[in-house]
Design a protein around this motif. Structure first.
Motif, mmCIF file in Angstrom:
data_model
loop_
_atom_site.group_PDB
_atom_site.id
_atom_site.type_symbol
_atom_site.label_atom_id
_atom_site.label_comp_id
_atom_site.label_asym_id
_atom_site.label_seq_id
_atom_site.Cartn_x
_atom_site.Cartn_y
_atom_site.Cartn_z
ATOM 1 N N GLY A 1 44.167 47.644 28.862
ATOM 2 C CA GLY A 1 45.499 47.927 29.383
ATOM 3 C C GLY A 1 46.354 48.677 28.386
ATOM 4 O O GLY A 1 46.209 48.523 27.175
ATOM 5 N N HIS B 1 51.046 43.730 31.889
ATOM 6 C CA HIS B 1 50.088 44.654 32.518
ATOM 7 C C HIS B 1 48.843 44.833 31.652
ATOM 8 O O HIS B 1 48.311 45.938 31.520
ATOM 9 N N ASN C 1 47.909 52.817 37.242
ATOM 10 C CA ASN C 1 46.664 52.635 37.987
ATOM 11 C C ASN C 1 45.574 53.545 37.443
ATOM 12 O O ASN C 1 44.701 53.993 38.188
ATOM 13 N N ASN D 1 48.437 46.999 42.357
ATOM 14 C CA ASN D 1 47.704 48.227 42.680
ATOM 15 C C ASN D 1 46.802 48.054 43.890
ATOM 16 O O ASN D 1 46.145 49.007 44.311
ATOM 17 N N LYS E 1 39.343 45.673 39.985
ATOM 18 C CA LYS E 1 38.758 46.531 38.946
ATOM 19 C C LYS E 1 37.695 45.747 38.184
ATOM 20 O O LYS E 1 37.788 44.522 38.057
ATOM 21 N N PHE F 1 46.979 48.731 34.388
ATOM 22 C CA PHE F 1 47.047 47.729 35.448
ATOM 23 C C PHE F 1 48.504 47.566 35.871
ATOM 24 O O PHE F 1 49.413 48.072 35.208
ATOM 25 N N PRO G 1 48.395 42.310 36.980
ATOM 26 C CA PRO G 1 47.145 41.659 37.398
ATOM 27 C C PRO G 1 47.343 40.153 37.493
ATOM 28 O O PRO G 1 47.902 39.533 36.596
ATOM 29 N N ASP H 1 43.831 43.378 40.414
ATOM 30 C CA ASP H 1 44.950 44.202 39.951
ATOM 31 C C ASP H 1 46.000 44.211 41.066
ATOM 32 O O ASP H 1 46.070 45.127 41.881
#
Length: 719
Positions: free
Chosen positions: A504, A487, A510, A543, A547, A521, A524, A540
């Protein structure tokens, strides 16, 4: 306590059926033989399996299901799967087709029995994401402790178990690639029990999880790309089976495909894709890795047309290529990027065959290759073996599910950077001589796909976990990496091979800012550099957002998608910040328990257990499910100072050394150490995956005289 059946109870009789079916040629002969089998197996009254455990979590139903109640009077297909298993994912189209052929009212119910490989997969929120991502519409139960798996003595992912209307065992199918047998067995069972009047047409309370979700513009966006000239972005809106082309401010300019999956060329308004991943945009042309259609597509925005450049629409097994694109079968293309070696070439990360392919858009030639005509689709690098093997000859190198590509077109680089997800490495592929080289991550052993983690460092000392995307910043000569399962976004300097964290927290989330390290994240999957190297756009994935990382101000913002694209089935997934609970699985009943001869030790000494395990020939450890060991001393916890001692198993070429110290004042003269090992492995050539376990008991006799040093004992087992 009731006595229930397990899969081994039907192995003998089904093996005879399987062998006999091989000798038959007509469909009618096969159907007649299966009907005879069903009459014979019905004579066995004791082939009843245990019901689902009470209190389990269910998805896609309005209540828990029971083999004795809701599923009574149905032919039931149990799909024992785990969501990280690629073989399990390959099986889903067969199950979708089966459910389209026979409804619940017809008497068929498919139930996914999620039997996790490792603790993170036991979390319901993660299973929910997988159910959405793979469009699973049948009931799924989270059997987090794999209780039913153990009761039936299932040993491989995936395994299908077909049950009759009494919850009685009929058939089992291990691994993928059994579509014909699955349909033959299911149709025969439905006909057999319908003729006996044992099927019921009642519903089972299907309530799809996706129907309860609020709308979101994107669904599991996989990749993103920018055209530096027009500043337009192409987004693979994977879960909606479409491609969005948006302006630099997020205004939707084109929405191609969706909302449902399909395969169709033609006008932008009628074209269809199936879970597209990779995108590359140049001018009015968008190239698409149409992953689940096993195609490479081209969107011509100026003409308003979509066409197929490569693939037949059926998963291929060819590892060489050389045919013209539309006649060349390919397998799960995951990313694409445009380059030039004397002529325009579309480079393809072919995840399904662990290779890098080239699609010639003009006549040209590959390094160390022969001339190729325009339209030719051919393998450039990778033997097709799933390995972490670097080599100066591209066809002798081994890749492991390459999932991201980035072109560095100028000297001194002149290469493709590859996010090689299953080896958790970043590699380079020279466009001058075809050499495949290591950049960061992994380890030196080409067969070890378990060298993953989350460590900043140089070269092989750096560790990544299943990276899915890379993007090259020409201005700074830096490579950005979507370190998906950590992440995080990482930054790599290929000159020094230094890898360091860019953004991250390392926890799935999120959150936005205030800075890079405070933003979070959730797996991703792709990223691209924009605005002259000043911005980094990140898909991402879990989510459902894009971003934007401002590389100058070190701030993160959401990229707005503005417009009214027509999407019927819009999904979103809440993010769970709940950490994975590390809970050891129970040993399967089939696991051997080996009691070793007692050894004599003294207080003050240490005991070194040398664990030496061997896998069956033709198999390898699987990265997606890390194997591990656990040391305990039931009733004598003082021996381990009250600690639970566990460790990973990543290399079986050398014994694993596990040390336990004997305290100066032992509480018992004859304790026993217990060492359990869980090993996850797959067939080297692909197919079924298995979990096996073994338990060692090592009795100790502690002498009264205190001594120093260590006593070693070797614990051996071959699976």
């Amino acid at each position: 306590m009731a006595s229930y059946s397990k899969l081994t109870d039907i192995f003998s009789i089904q093996s005879q059926l399987d062998c006999a079916l091989e000798d038959l040629t007509t469909q009618q002969e096969k159907e007649n033989l299966v009907h005879q089998y069903l009459h014979k197996i019905d004579e066995k009254e004791d082939l009843i399996i245990p019901d689902f455990e009470d209190g389990l979590e269910w998805l896609n139903t309005d209540r828990p299901l029971s083999l004795r109640k809701e599923l009574s009077g149905k032919v039931v297909v149990l799909d024992f799967f785990t969501y990280c298993c690629i073989n399990c994912m390959h099986l889903l189209p067969d199950l979708h087709h089966l459910e389209q052929s026979y409804s619940i009212e017809d008497g068929l119910v498919v139930v996914g029995v999620h039997s996790a490989k490792f603790p993170n997969e036991k979390i319901l929120q993660n299973i929910r994401s997988a159910v959405l991502r793979y469009d699973i519409t049948h009931p799924v139960v989270n059997d987090s402790d794999a209780r039913l798996w153990q009761e039936l003595e299932v040993s491989c992912w995936p395994t299908l178990v077909l049950l009759g209307p009494r919850g009685n065992l009929l058939f089992s199918l291990v691994g993928e690639g059994h579509r014909e047998r699955l349909f033959l067995f299911t149709a025969a069972a439905l006909k057999h029990y319908r003729e006996q009047g044992l099927l019921k047409d009642h519903g089972v309370g299907i309530r799809l999880y996706r129907d309860s979700l609020p709308p979101s513009i994107l669904s599991f966006p996989g990749k993103i790309a920018m055209d530096p000239s027009s500043k337009r972005l192409a987004i693979a809106d994977t879960g909606h089976h479409r491609i969005l082309v948006v302006s630099s401010t997020g205004q939707v300019l084109h929405s191609v495909g969706g909302p449902s999956s399909g395969r169709r060329d033609g006008n932008l308004s009628e074209a269809q894709f199936s879970s597209p991943q990779g995108v590359f945009i140049k001018g009015d042309t968008v190239y698409v890795a149409d992953t689940e259609n096993h195609l490479v597509r081209k969107i011509n925005l100026s003409e308003g047309k979509v066409s197929t450049l490569a693939g037949t629409g059926v998963q291929g097994t060819d590892k060489e290529g050389g045919a013209l694109g539309p006649q060349q079968p390919i397998s799960s293309p995951w990313d694409v990027t445009l380059g030039n070696t004397g002529g325009d070439i579309l480079w393809i990360a072919m995840a399904g065959t662990h290779q890098i392919w080239a699609l010639f858009l003009e006549d040209g030639k590959l390094p160390k290759g022969s001339d190729s005509k325009k339209g030719t689709c051919v393998c450039f690098a990778g033997s097709g073996n799933e390995e972490n093997r670097n080599n100066s000859y591209p066809h002798k190198a081994g890749l492991a599910q390459p999932s991201g590509l980035a072109l560095a077109p100028t000297e001194p680089w002149k290469c493709l950077f590859i996010a090689d997800s299953e080896s958790s490495t970043i590699r380079s592929l020279s466009l001058k001589d075809g050499a495949v080289k290591h950049v960061v991550g992994g380890e030196r052993d080409p067969m070890n796909l378990f060298a993953f983690g989350d460590v900043d460092g140089k070269g092989i000392d750096a560790k990544l976990q299943h990276p899915l995307g890379v993007s090259w910043n020409e201005d700074s000569s830096l490579l950005y990496v979507a370190d998906s399962y950590n992440h995080k976004i990482k930054e790599v300097d290929p000159k020094t091979k230094q890898c360091r964290l860019l953004a991250g927290t390392g926890e799935a989330g999120n959150g936005i800012g205030p800075g890079f390290l405070e933003s979070s994240f959730n797996e991703p999957g792709g990223l691209c550099v924009g605005e002259g190297g000043k911005l980094l756009y990140v898909a991402d994935t879990n989510n459902h957002h894009i971003k934007v990382l401002d590389l100058e101000t070190k701030t993160v913002s959401l990229f707005p998608i503005v417009g009214k694209p027509e999407v019927d089935s819009i999904l979103t997934t809440a993010t769970s910040n709940t950490p994975a609970v590390k809970k050891l699985p129970k040993l399967p009943k089939s696991a051997p328990v080996l009691t070793m001869p007692s050894i004599t030790v003294s207080s003050g000494q240490s005991v070194t257990l040398l664990l030496k395990l061997a896998l069956p020939t033709g198999t390898k450890l699987t990265e997606e499910a890390p194997s591990f060991w656990s040391l305990s001393a039931e009733g004598n916890e003082w021996l381990l100072e009250g600690r639970a001692v566990t460790g990973s198993i990543g290399d079986l070429s050398e014994p694993i050394s596990i040390v336990s110290s004997i305290p100066a004042t032992p509480a018992s003269p004859d304790p026993t150490l217990r060492l359990d090992a869980w090993v996850y492995y797959c067939l080297s050539k692909g197919g079924a995956c298995m979990m096996k376990a073994v338990s060692f008991r090592q009795p100790l006799l502690i002498g009264s005289t205190s001594q120093e040093g260590s006593v070693a004992v070797t614990l051996k087992h071959a699976f």
